[in-house]
Design an enzyme around this catalytic site. Structure first.
Site, PDB file in Angstrom:
ATOM      1  N   GLU A 127      37.105 -35.369 -26.957  1.00  0.00           N
ATOM      2  CA  GLU A 127      36.131 -35.794 -27.969  1.00  0.00           C
ATOM      3  C   GLU A 127      34.803 -36.118 -27.296  1.00  0.00           C
ATOM      4  O   GLU A 127      34.775 -36.489 -26.122  1.00  0.00           O
ATOM      5  CB  GLU A 127      36.670 -37.027 -28.704  1.00  0.00           C
ATOM      6  CG  GLU A 127      37.088 -38.134 -27.756  1.00  0.00           C
ATOM      7  CD  GLU A 127      37.894 -39.231 -28.437  1.00  0.00           C
ATOM      8  OE1 GLU A 127      37.269 -40.067 -29.077  1.00  0.00           O
ATOM      9  OE2 GLU A 127      39.144 -39.224 -28.327  1.00  0.00           O
ATOM     10  N   LYS A 129      31.642 -37.861 -25.769  1.00  0.00           N
ATOM     11  CA  LYS A 129      31.346 -39.211 -25.287  1.00  0.00           C
ATOM     12  C   LYS A 129      29.979 -39.583 -25.847  1.00  0.00           C
ATOM     13  O   LYS A 129      28.954 -39.058 -25.422  1.00  0.00           O
ATOM     14  CB  LYS A 129      31.337 -39.242 -23.762  1.00  0.00           C
ATOM     15  CG  LYS A 129      31.114 -40.644 -23.208  1.00  0.00           C
ATOM     16  CD  LYS A 129      31.451 -40.686 -21.734  1.00  0.00           C
ATOM     17  CE  LYS A 129      31.492 -42.105 -21.193  1.00  0.00           C
ATOM     18  NZ  LYS A 129      30.210 -42.809 -21.282  1.00  0.00           N
ATOM     19  N   ASP A 131      26.658 -41.495 -26.531  1.00  0.00           N
ATOM     20  CA  ASP A 131      25.810 -42.319 -25.674  1.00  0.00           C
ATOM     21  C   ASP A 131      25.198 -43.443 -26.506  1.00  0.00           C
ATOM     22  O   ASP A 131      24.046 -43.366 -26.921  1.00  0.00           O
ATOM     23  CB  ASP A 131      24.734 -41.430 -25.045  1.00  0.00           C
ATOM     24  CG  ASP A 131      24.103 -42.087 -23.835  1.00  0.00           C
ATOM     25  OD1 ASP A 131      24.602 -43.141 -23.409  1.00  0.00           O
ATOM     26  OD2 ASP A 131      23.110 -41.538 -23.334  1.00  0.00           O
ATOM     27  N   TYR A 238      36.680 -44.620 -32.541  1.00  0.00           N
ATOM     28  CA  TYR A 238      37.480 -43.752 -31.679  1.00  0.00           C
ATOM     29  C   TYR A 238      38.616 -44.445 -30.927  1.00  0.00           C
ATOM     30  O   TYR A 238      39.327 -43.814 -30.171  1.00  0.00           O
ATOM     31  CB  TYR A 238      36.603 -43.006 -30.678  1.00  0.00           C
ATOM     32  CG  TYR A 238      35.704 -43.877 -29.819  1.00  0.00           C
ATOM     33  CD1 TYR A 238      36.236 -44.801 -28.935  1.00  0.00           C
ATOM     34  CD2 TYR A 238      34.320 -43.761 -29.888  1.00  0.00           C
ATOM     35  CE1 TYR A 238      35.424 -45.597 -28.156  1.00  0.00           C
ATOM     36  CE2 TYR A 238      33.499 -44.558 -29.111  1.00  0.00           C
ATOM     37  CZ  TYR A 238      34.054 -45.469 -28.241  1.00  0.00           C
ATOM     38  OH  TYR A 238      33.254 -46.259 -27.479  1.00  0.00           O
ATOM     39  N   LYS A 326      31.743 -35.603 -17.476  1.00  0.00           N
ATOM     40  CA  LYS A 326      30.307 -35.718 -17.741  1.00  0.00           C
ATOM     41  C   LYS A 326      29.630 -34.354 -17.743  1.00  0.00           C
ATOM     42  O   LYS A 326      30.045 -33.446 -17.020  1.00  0.00           O
ATOM     43  CB  LYS A 326      29.650 -36.593 -16.657  1.00  0.00           C
ATOM     44  CG  LYS A 326      30.082 -38.046 -16.672  1.00  0.00           C
ATOM     45  CD  LYS A 326      29.671 -38.695 -17.978  1.00  0.00           C
ATOM     46  CE  LYS A 326      29.611 -40.200 -17.891  1.00  0.00           C
ATOM     47  NZ  LYS A 326      28.535 -40.753 -17.140  1.00  0.00           N
ATOM     48  N   CYS A 431      13.777 -53.325  11.623  1.00  0.00           N
ATOM     49  CA  CYS A 431      13.852 -53.730  10.216  1.00  0.00           C
ATOM     50  C   CYS A 431      12.440 -54.007   9.699  1.00  0.00           C
ATOM     51  O   CYS A 431      11.714 -54.798  10.297  1.00  0.00           O
ATOM     52  CB  CYS A 431      14.717 -54.985  10.094  1.00  0.00           C
ATOM     53  SG  CYS A 431      14.666 -55.712   8.444  1.00  0.00           S
ATOM     54  N   CYS A 434      12.251 -58.061   8.859  1.00  0.00           N
ATOM     55  CA  CYS A 434      12.292 -59.140   9.857  1.00  0.00           C
ATOM     56  C   CYS A 434      11.959 -58.660  11.266  1.00  0.00           C
ATOM     57  O   CYS A 434      11.854 -59.470  12.179  1.00  0.00           O
ATOM     58  CB  CYS A 434      13.662 -59.821   9.848  1.00  0.00           C
ATOM     59  SG  CYS A 434      14.974 -58.808  10.533  1.00  0.00           S
ATOM     60  N   CYS A 455      19.975 -53.388   9.930  1.00  0.00           N
ATOM     61  CA  CYS A 455      19.199 -54.441  10.559  1.00  0.00           C
ATOM     62  C   CYS A 455      20.168 -55.380  11.261  1.00  0.00           C
ATOM     63  O   CYS A 455      21.182 -55.765  10.683  1.00  0.00           O
ATOM     64  CB  CYS A 455      18.424 -55.190   9.474  1.00  0.00           C
ATOM     65  SG  CYS A 455      17.860 -56.801   9.977  1.00  0.00           S
ATOM     66  N   CYS A 461      17.190 -62.426   8.740  1.00  0.00           N
ATOM     67  CA  CYS A 461      16.465 -61.450   7.916  1.00  0.00           C
ATOM     68  C   CYS A 461      16.362 -61.947   6.474  1.00  0.00           C
ATOM     69  O   CYS A 461      17.363 -62.143   5.798  1.00  0.00           O
ATOM     70  CB  CYS A 461      17.181 -60.104   7.980  1.00  0.00           C
ATOM     71  SG  CYS A 461      16.329 -58.841   7.027  1.00  0.00           S
TER      72      CYS A 461
HETATM   73  S1  IVH Z   1      37.408 -44.546 -25.196  1.00  0.00           S
HETATM   74  C1  IVH Z   1      39.734 -47.387 -22.488  1.00  0.00           C
HETATM   75  N1  IVH Z   1      36.025 -42.688 -26.424  1.00  0.00           N
HETATM   76  O1  IVH Z   1      32.252 -44.806 -22.926  1.00  0.00           O
HETATM   77  C2  IVH Z   1      38.836 -46.352 -23.036  1.00  0.00           C
HETATM   78  N2  IVH Z   1      34.838 -44.273 -25.107  1.00  0.00           N
HETATM   79  O2  IVH Z   1      32.698 -45.409 -20.017  1.00  0.00           O
HETATM   80  C3  IVH Z   1      37.989 -46.879 -24.113  1.00  0.00           C
HETATM   81  N3  IVH Z   1      32.409 -43.985 -25.146  1.00  0.00           N
HETATM   82  O3  IVH Z   1      32.593 -48.264 -23.016  1.00  0.00           O
HETATM   83  C4  IVH Z   1      36.875 -46.021 -24.431  1.00  0.00           C
HETATM   84  N4  IVH Z   1      32.379 -42.258 -26.494  1.00  0.00           N
HETATM   85  O4  IVH Z   1      31.264 -47.165 -24.899  1.00  0.00           O
HETATM   86  C5  IVH Z   1      35.969 -43.757 -25.610  1.00  0.00           C
HETATM   87  N5  IVH Z   1      34.938 -41.012 -27.599  1.00  0.00           N
HETATM   88  C6  IVH Z   1      34.887 -42.076 -26.801  1.00  0.00           C
HETATM   89  C7  IVH Z   1      33.673 -42.594 -26.308  1.00  0.00           C
HETATM   90  C8  IVH Z   1      33.681 -43.692 -25.458  1.00  0.00           C
HETATM   91  C9  IVH Z   1      31.637 -43.099 -25.791  1.00  0.00           C
HETATM   92  C10 IVH Z   1      31.890 -45.047 -24.246  1.00  0.00           C
HETATM   93  C11 IVH Z   1      32.398 -46.418 -24.556  1.00  0.00           C
HETATM   94  C12 IVH Z   1      32.965 -46.950 -23.268  1.00  0.00           C
HETATM   95  C13 IVH Z   1      32.383 -46.018 -22.274  1.00  0.00           C
HETATM   96  C14 IVH Z   1      33.336 -45.878 -21.111  1.00  0.00           C
END
Ligand code: IVH
Length: 717
Positions: A127, A129, A131, A238, A326, A431, A434, A455, A461
């Site tokens: 799914e 991720k 932002d 999610y 990513k 350094c 210092c 250093c 320092c």
């Molecule tokens: S699952 C234990 N699903 O990514 C796992 N996280 O780096 C719980 N995020 O803090 C997260 N989309 O804010 C999950 N489809 C998705 C997500 C997601 C964005 C973010 C979330 C989390 C961060 C983890």
């Protein structure tokens, strides 16, 4: 000063600056009253008038906008006035992978851990991720009761009133929802809403917001829910937090329930059964990325079955059953204006590139790391070429890369664009702070020079001292609110004995010294009465400190948060820890063996801790600190009733019912410590077929031994 204000058009710059300063502190004062206690001194209308006046002044005199301007409060500094919410279950973060190979390695690691042959039998979800900001929304008896930000994962901020304004978030759930359910997901701002907001800001002559994520965060973490409402934030559900009865057997099933209850769920989520399908979904989502009306920065993979998730469990901060793949980093080209050397807490000299400002993936970048001397030279410490051995020179055109939250780096130069007169960079031998010698230590094992230049000034320092303090107060250490980078710099530089902080114990004597002094902190620019009181409260609140935080805060080289937790759990109290470390200085001592037997602590780390405790100056500071703070005995993990809580277990030989990793993870989840070698402190040795010297030693020492079945019976299956 609220009455009889002159028209903005008639003010001189000087008058405007004075009024902006006054407004900044006046509004901050009212903010504090309003949110701290329900005791506002002025009506909402009067408060709004102050904000309007501030805005009007800033529109007319944009260059006078203050760093602490009330207009910047949204989307910038978070306000520390929300109440805290302790998450019923921690909100974890995710591990990252950056390539198809790493993604398939993640899947392989799941199969390995569970001991399942890779025959594509384990379903995964893929799914986007999102932002944005993660949010936990709790419903009790089907009514929304609390919404909280992630915070440090354990404790977040109560932003219920703000989240209630988000149209995507239902205030009530249908009758099939359990009595307690915590819906987790991401709050975000649509790209289109972000662009519209910035267009409005521009038309109003106001500063623009940087990106949708920060704007969403700022819009939520401010105190006027009306502002949040105006920002039209959105939400995707999610994940599940606490729940009073199971919702489904799978991640997929959970999300379907969320959807049925009216939550938006992401349409690009898919359930797949092989690495090939997983990667296909990753690339499909990547292809759609630019057309989506929200920012995403990767694809999250999760093991679908909840029972398997349970077996896989967690590492210190992230689940073993999920990872984030990513999207590739974004790159841009700009000019290298100069190279500065920063000196860190451990004395490492890090070269930092000063760049002509450039936007990389929506964020303006002016600095980037250059790692170390070899990296600039283009030749690694084994003689291997970096960037095909191209060196980096001041004046070069360089390729800057930014990936997620990591510090931007310079990945290459453009050789054709180099000026004829460009000189190779000469890395400093001393350094810059210092003046002590800066050296590259020789690694004892490999005989090679370390890539880090350090250093040698140590306590002399200033840079090391100041960085050490910053580490000490940082989030995973003492976490002292109101004592950030800026304040530490101020206290460190101060020449006033009633205000100076040069070592950690002095943080805790600040209040006393202030009381006895005529020079008051609250008269210093940037402090003020309210923030000083808050600071003292924050300091007082940390006199009782978790043992692992204290150990981490000491800043011992190689002792990160995870190691600090291992140490705290193993030794239990600070006294036992310090005594153990001092005793371990004797080579071959029982204490040294014990330290090395802690699973997860290797020789380099062990030696580094022992060295730290050999240094009298470290001991002197630690003693002073202990006169001020009270380290709490380490909490045993929540495992009351577990028959193995607090016991030290060693697994040896082969296991047949589960993999070694799973056995270890389960034992730890039940509060046991898993050690790598047998000693007097071992309680139980679990021996499978083929067990050898460890089992012999256990018998010699008269320890309790058992086979895998007996162990499983003991821990209840
Ligand atoms: S699952 C234990 N699903 O990514 C796992 N996280 O780096 C719980 N995020 O803090 C997260 N989309 O804010 C999950 N489809 C998705 C997500 C997601 C964005 C973010 C979330 C989390 C961060 C983890």
């Amino acid at each position: 000063m609220s009455n009889e204000k002159l028209p903005v058009e008639t003010l001189t710059e000087l008058e405007a600056a004075a009024e902006l300063a006054a407004l900044a502190s006046e509004i901050a004062h009212h903010d504090a009253l309003y949110h701290g206690k329900d005791a506002p001194e002025i009506s909402d209308a009067e408060y709004d008038a102050l904000k309007k006046r501030n805005d009007a002044l800033e529109v007319r005199f944009p260059h006078l906008v203050r760093a602490d301007s009330p207009s910047k409060r949204v989307g910038a500094t978070p306000l520390a006035t929300f109440s805290a919410v302790t998450h019923a279950r921690p909100m974890l973060s995710l591990d990252n992978v950056f390539s198809d190979e790493e993604a398939s390695e993640f899947v392989a690691s799941v199969y390995r851990f569970l001991g399942v042959l890779p025959d594509d039998s384990i379903a995964l979800t893929a799914e986007p991720k999102i932002d944005g900001l993660s949010m936990s929304i709790r419903y009790e008896k089907r009514r929304l009761t609390v919404a909280a930000t992630r915070g440090d994962g354990t404790t977040g901020e109560n932003v219920t009133a703000n989240v209630m304004t988000i149209a995507d978030v239902p205030h009530t759930l249908p009758s099939d929802a359990p009595d307690v359910v915590e819906v987790r997901g991401e709050v975000y701002m649509a790209k289109s809403d972000f662009l519209a907001l910035n267009a409005q800001m521009e038309a109003d002559g106001k500063p623009l917001y940087v990106n949708p994520r920060n704007t969403a965060s700022g819009s939520l973490r401010q105190l006027d829910a009306k502002v949040t409402a105006a920002r039209r934030l959105k939400f995707f559900a999610y994940a599940l937090g606490e729940v009073s009865e199971p919702l489904a057997d799978t991640q997929w099933g959970i999300v379907q329930r969320f959807r049925d209850w009216g939550f938006p769920v992401n349409p690009l989520m898919a359930r797949v059964h092989s690495v090939a399908e997983l990667l296909a979904q990753y690339h499909r989502i990547g292809d759609e990325r630019a057309d989506l009306d929200y920012d995403i920065d990767g694809v999250v993979y999760k093991v679908d079955r909840l029972d398997l998730q349970e077996r896989l469990g967690f590492r210190s901060r992230s689940p073993r059953w999920a990872t984030a793949h990513k999207f590739p980093a974004e790159q841009a080209m700009t000019r290298l204006l100069g190279i500065d050397i920063q000196v860190g807490r451990t004395g490492a000299l890090t070269p930092v590139a000063r760049l002509e400002p450039i936007t990389v993936g929506g964020v303006v970048v002016t600095n980037a790391t250059l790692h170390n001397e070899d990296y600039i030279k283009g030749i690694g410490n084994s003689g291997e070429a970096i960037r095909e051995a191209r060196d980096i020179r001041v004046g070069d055109w360089v390729i800057v890369q930014r990936a997620g939250d990591v510090i931007p780096q310079i990945v290459d130069i453009v050789p054709e664009k180099r000026d004829a007169g460009a000189e190779p960079y000469v890395f400093p031998k001393t350094c810059p702070v210092c003046g002590s010698h800066a050296v590259r230590e020789v690694n004892e094992k490999t005989g090679k020079a370390d890539s880090v230049t350090r250093c040698t000034g140590g306590f002399v320092c200033r840079a090391q001292a100041v960085e050490h303090l910053k580490h000490f107060v940082s989030r995973n250490a003492f976490d002292i609110e109101g004592l950030g980078t800026k304040q530490i710099d101020f206290f460190f530089e101060s020449e006033d004995p009633a205000m100076q902080i040069r070592t950690a114990p002095e943080i805790f004597t600040l209040g006393q010294r202030q009381q006895a002094s005529l020079t008051k902190l609250e008269n210093v620019d940037g402090f003020g009465r309210v923030s000083v009181t808050k600071l003292y409260d924050a300091i007082e609140a940390r006199r009782d400190i978790a043992l692992h935080r204290l150990i981490f805060a000491l800043g011992i080289r190689h002792v990160g948060e995870t190691t600090a937790k291992l140490l705290a759990r193993s030794y239990g109290t600070y006294e036992a820890f310090e005594a153990g470390m001092k005793a371990a200085a004797e080579p071959g001592s029982e204490a040294w063996t014990e330290l090395n037997a802690i699973d997860g602590i290797g020789e380099v780390v062990a030696r580094s801790i022992v060295e730290f405790y050999k240094e009298p100056r470290n001991l002197a500071v630690v003693d002073k600190l202990l006169a001020e703070v009270r380290p709490q005995a380490a909490e045993q993990p929540k495992s009351e009733g577990s028959p193995v809580a607090g016991k030290t277990v060693v697994f040896t030989g082969s296991l047949e019912k589960m993999t070694r990793d799973e056995a270890k993870a389960r034992a730890e989840a039940l509060g046991a410590k898993v050690a790598g070698s047998v000693s007097k402190k071992t309680d139980i040795v679990v021996a499978g077929p083929g067990a050898g010297s460890k089992l012999d030693k256990a018998r010699e020492l008269g320890l309790q031994t058992m086979d895998e079945d007996e162990w499983l019976a003991l821990i209840g299956g």
